[in-house]
Write a protein that holds these residues in place. Structure first.
Motif, short mmCIF file in Angstrom:
data_model
loop_
_atom_site.label_atom_id
_atom_site.label_comp_id
_atom_site.label_asym_id
_atom_site.label_seq_id
_atom_site.Cartn_x
_atom_site.Cartn_y
_atom_site.Cartn_z
N HIS A 171 40.76 55.22 13.92
CA HIS A 171 39.62 54.62 12.79
C HIS A 171 39.27 54.27 13.14
O HIS A 171 39.14 53.21 14.17
N ASP A 172 38.21 53.43 12.02
CA ASP A 172 38.13 52.62 11.99
C ASP A 172 38.64 51.27 12.29
O ASP A 172 38.46 49.80 12.67
N GLU A 173 39.74 50.81 11.43
CA GLU A 173 40.83 49.28 11.34
C GLU A 173 40.77 48.96 13.10
O GLU A 173 40.54 48.41 13.59
N THR A 181 37.95 48.05 14.55
CA THR A 181 38.17 46.64 14.53
C THR A 181 38.97 45.38 14.86
O THR A 181 38.52 44.59 15.73
N ILE A 230 32.01 48.42 10.24
CA ILE A 230 32.53 49.82 11.08
C ILE A 230 33.75 50.30 10.14
O ILE A 230 34.60 49.71 9.61
N ARG A 231 33.03 51.85 9.66
CA ARG A 231 33.67 52.09 8.43
C ARG A 231 34.21 53.76 9.22
O ARG A 231 33.19 54.08 9.73
N ASN A 232 35.31 54.39 8.34
CA ASN A 232 35.28 56.11 8.37
C ASN A 232 34.82 56.78 7.20
O ASN A 232 34.01 55.75 6.08
N ILE A 243 33.26 57.62 12.41
CA ILE A 243 33.53 57.12 12.47
C ILE A 243 31.98 55.84 12.22
O ILE A 243 31.12 56.57 13.15
N ASN A 244 31.32 55.30 10.72
CA ASN A 244 29.76 54.63 11.01
C ASN A 244 29.86 53.57 11.57
O ASN A 244 30.62 52.27 11.12
N TYR A 249 35.01 56.01 22.45
CA TYR A 249 34.10 55.54 21.72
C TYR A 249 34.02 54.37 22.64
O TYR A 249 35.43 54.42 23.42
#
Length: 294
Positions: free
Chosen positions: A170-172, A175, A202-204, A209-210, A220
């Motif tokens: 995930h995005d977190e 991060t 960095i966002r889901n 993930i964008n 990634y």
């Protein structure tokens, strides 16, 4: 009879004297010599007791003398006029020479001034070129530091993929890894070729993930430029880096780390556009007072 050497020398001397004699004197002398020769020849041929000059009227002699005098006067006048013309021409020529000399001096002075001006302009151009190079270098450094300019150098690549048949990244999670790399001393970071800046997010967005508004798909690849001898070890010394390592182990993420030379692109220029802004300062607003109970 052939001439003797003495006679030839005398003839040559006579010719040289004649060449050196002024024209007016030569005309006068030859004219008198011819008159004397003519009178002498008349006396020699005249009968004894007869005056040789009686055969020529006196008015003829007077006319000859008058004509000769007029010839002399005309020659003198012409010589004087020629002298005046020569003197005037010489003065005019000297005046032209002086005028041309003054013009040349003025042109030379202007040339010296233009050369000095060219030197000043050259110095100014060199100063502007130096300032431009300094500005370009500063701009490149700032672009590299802020993420809007391409950079190259040694670093590490950490590839993170979803767990086989299990949890997805995930995005977190990314991060945590990115923040740990920043804390470990990374100078530039990109995810799947998308350069991170202070304005990057960095966002889901659903299953993807964008990064910088562009969707990414696993695996990634997180590329970080920094000291490749210490960056990996320093990552595990940071709080967020250690949390990411523990999370990856717990969820079964596949993580591969490589060390080498990296080339990171710059972030898109559209990230520099401010959509909104407001004026203010960095002071916190005063705490709101609690109203007394009614």
């Amino acid at each position: 009879m052939p001439e003797s050497p003495a006679e030839r020398d005398a003839a040559r001397a006579a010719i040289a004297d004649r060449a050196r004699t002024p024209l007016l004197n030569l005309i006068t002398q030859e004219s008198l010599d011819q008159d004397y020769q003519h009178v002498a020849e008349k006396k020699r041929l005249a009968p004894p007791g007869e005056d040789a000059s009686s055969g020529r009227p006196r008015w003829v002699a007077a006319a000859v003398v008058a004509a000769f005098g007029m010839l002399v006067a005309v020659a003198a006048v012409q010589t004087s006029n020629a002298s005046d013309i020569t003197s005037a021409s010489r003065q005019e020529l000297l005046g032209q020479i002086k005028a041309r000399g003054d013009d040349a001096a003025a042109v030379q002075g202007e040339l010296v001034r233009q050369r000095a001006r060219n030197i000043r302009l050259q110095d100014a151009r060199d100063a502007v070129a130096a300032d431009e190079r300094t500005t370009d270098n500063r701009r490149d450094r700032l672009a590299a530091q802020t993420g809007f300019g391409p950079v190259s150098g040694p670093g590490v690549e950490i590839t993170v993929d979803d767990a086989p048949g299990g949890a997805a990244v995930h995005d977190e999670d990314l991060t945590l890894l990115v923040n740990g790399l920043w804390q470990a001393g990374a100078e530039a970071i990109a995810i799947n070729g998308k350069r991170l800046t202070a304005r990057s997010a960095i966002r889901n967005a659903g299953a993807a993930i964008n990064v910088n508004g562009a969707p990414l798909s696993p695996p990634y690849v997180v590329s970080a430029i920094g000291d490749d001898r210490t960056l990996q070890a320093d990552l595990l010394e940071t709080t967020t880096g250690l949390r990411f390592a523990n999370l990856a182990d717990a969820l079964g993420f596949r993580v591969v780390q490589n060390v080498g030379d990296l080339d990171l692109p710059g972030a898109p220029q559209r990230l520099l556009e401010l959509l909104s802004a407001r004026s203010g300062d960095d002071r916190e607003p005063p705490a709101r007072k609690k109203e007394p109970p009614s």
